[in-house]
Scaffold this motif. Structure first.
Motif, mmCIF file in Angstrom:
data_model
loop_
_atom_site.group_PDB
_atom_site.id
_atom_site.type_symbol
_atom_site.label_atom_id
_atom_site.label_comp_id
_atom_site.label_asym_id
_atom_site.label_seq_id
_atom_site.Cartn_x
_atom_site.Cartn_y
_atom_site.Cartn_z
ATOM 1 N N ARG A 179 2.589 1.928 -3.236
ATOM 2 C CA ARG A 179 1.623 2.467 -4.180
ATOM 3 C C ARG A 179 1.286 3.920 -3.856
ATOM 4 N NH1 ARG A 179 -3.748 -0.579 -6.271
ATOM 5 N NH2 ARG A 179 -2.258 -1.166 -7.871
ATOM 6 N N ALA A 180 1.078 4.212 -2.578
ATOM 7 C CA ALA A 180 0.707 5.573 -2.177
ATOM 8 C C ALA A 180 1.802 6.568 -2.541
ATOM 9 C CB ALA A 180 0.423 5.627 -0.679
ATOM 10 N N PHE A 181 3.062 6.170 -2.300
ATOM 11 C CA PHE A 181 4.176 7.072 -2.583
ATOM 12 C C PHE A 181 4.645 6.960 -4.031
ATOM 13 C CE2 PHE A 181 4.599 6.779 2.086
ATOM 14 C CZ PHE A 181 4.717 8.124 2.383
ATOM 15 N N MET B 142 -5.189 4.192 -5.771
ATOM 16 C CA MET B 142 -4.327 5.283 -6.252
ATOM 17 C C MET B 142 -4.305 5.428 -7.767
ATOM 18 S SD MET B 142 -2.906 7.487 -4.517
ATOM 19 C CE MET B 142 -1.513 8.170 -3.647
ATOM 20 N N PHE C 121 -0.021 10.583 3.763
ATOM 21 C CA PHE C 121 0.968 9.542 4.045
ATOM 22 C C PHE C 121 2.290 10.173 4.483
ATOM 23 C CE2 PHE C 121 0.007 5.048 2.976
ATOM 24 C CZ PHE C 121 -1.341 5.174 2.716
ATOM 25 N N ARG D 272 -1.302 11.265 -0.922
ATOM 26 C CA ARG D 272 0.155 11.209 -0.736
ATOM 27 C C ARG D 272 0.585 12.127 0.396
ATOM 28 N NH1 ARG D 272 0.699 10.221 -6.243
ATOM 29 N NH2 ARG D 272 0.300 12.389 -6.777
ATOM 30 N N ALA E 5 -5.678 5.023 -0.998
ATOM 31 C CA ALA E 5 -4.354 4.695 -1.552
ATOM 32 C C ALA E 5 -4.397 3.408 -2.365
ATOM 33 C CB ALA E 5 -3.327 4.578 -0.437
ATOM 34 N N LEU F 200 0.830 -1.206 0.000
ATOM 35 C CA LEU F 200 0.000 0.000 0.000
ATOM 36 C C LEU F 200 0.865 1.257 0.000
ATOM 37 C CD1 LEU F 200 -3.111 0.572 0.210
ATOM 38 C CD2 LEU F 200 -2.667 1.139 2.597
ATOM 39 N N SER F 201 1.895 1.259 0.833
ATOM 40 C CA SER F 201 2.770 2.433 0.917
ATOM 41 C C SER F 201 3.526 2.650 -0.381
ATOM 42 C CB SER F 201 3.753 2.273 2.079
ATOM 43 O OG SER F 201 3.081 2.394 3.326
#
Lengths: 195, 195
Positions: free
Chosen positions: A171-173, B111, B126, B123, B108, A168-169
């Motif tokens: 993808r989010a970033f 995304m 996060f 983003r 996310a 998930l992270s």
DNA sequence: TAAATCCTACCTACTAGTAGGAAGGCAAAT
DNA sequence: ATTTGCCTTCCTACTAGTAGGTAGGATTTA
């Protein structure tokens, strides 16, 4: 290779890539139709309803996953190596964007509005993955490769959550490298306590 | 209390609960309309487009989150206690189903097909959460409350991933208690290495 | 020939979004 | 004080497009 794949497999392939992109509500029969050059009605011939399509898709995914995990187990008897291979598999999938996130992780986030026939299959995948990780950690602990601060079952849940959260992270970033950074930090926690 | 909330706040409240249930594609203006007894066109008056609605919603969510984290920081100077409070907050939200998962974690996962104005805001959340956790871990390490096996930035990413993954697992298994089990296992890893 | 596959054509329900008007609050001009 | 007009809010009624799904016929394959 793709040209000799059966139509129903092609449908599932496209559906899977659409699901990991946008979830259950993020794709339609029209999307699949456009992607493989077949009419909507023809897709309904193979999979009468959307719920059925996704249920079959999850079944196929779970089978592939279980076969893959079994393969890792057979290829190496070292739990530490098995874990590395497992995470390496996902690192590759995320890096080349072929499967940027676990299908069941994606669907699990929509659990509350998933048709029951899909939801139950997603739960089953989570259970089987948790079981695989549990036995891996148990073996690793017996061989003094891992130091567990909790029951193997709970450690497995924590590890699985880390992997899904890392996807998930990443993808989010928009940063594929973040996945392996997080995964390695988690492995370090399993191995470090000794020193 | 709810009756004196402004219409636009009511819209955002409902939209938020629908988003955490099914994501961006999992709700419609008609759903909101039915839930608060107002016509679809009236919602468009407050939020011309869906992308705009969700963008405002994420802004509001991020503001609330940042205020909440700041509050935790001010209430206690003990990083260990702050972390407990943070996880306790989510435990409560998940247990009473008031907010079974972070809005931004939910978004996310989608995304790749989110409007840019929404994606960029997710983003940002996060980033701000990662920054808060980083400074918390840094302080905790300086006070010898935590033993970090990686850079604080990476440990913070790992912790954030664990929290999001724990939310997902709790949802997948339909077991709210699983969240805190996983979270506690993660805290143990931060504190245990010493012994 | 029979089954499997795919088609055209269609259905109903729903999607986000728009046009334009009615009702009420408020404030300045009369 | 009352009228005027603007602004906000909400409405009915509508649009074009998409959703999942169906009926029934054509074509291909075994």
């Amino acid at each position: 290779m793709n040209s000799m794949a059966s139509t129903s497999d092609k449908i599932l392939d496209i559906a899977q890539s659409l699901i990991v992109a946008g979830g259950y509500n993020g794709f339609s029969y029209a999307d699949i139709s456009a992607a493989i050059g077949i009419r909507k009605a023809s897709i309904h011939h193979h999979f009468p309803t959307k719920a059925e399509l996704v249920a079959v898709l999850v079944d196929r995914y779970r089978q592939q996953a279980e076969a893959g995990l079994k393969f890792l187990q057979e290829r190496s008897s070292d739990p530490s190596e098995q874990l590395q291979s497992y995470l390496g598999f996902w690192e590759k999938c995320i890096r080349d964007a072929s499967l940027p996130v676990c299908v069941c992780a994606m669907l699990a986030s929509e659990m509350q509005m998933l048709p029951e026939e899909v939801a139950s299959r997603v739960r089953t995948h989570f259970q089987s993955l948790a079981a695989w990780l549990t036995s891996l950690l148990k073996e690793g602990a017996e061989q003094d490769l891992f130091r567990l601060s909790r029951r193997p079952e709970d450690e497995a849940q924590a590890l699985m959550a880390s992997v899904h959260g890392a996807m998930l992270s990443a993808r989010a970033f928009g940063d594929p490298a973040l996945f392996i950074t997080i995964a390695n930090a988690q492995i370090a926690k399993l191995q470090a306590p000794a020193r």
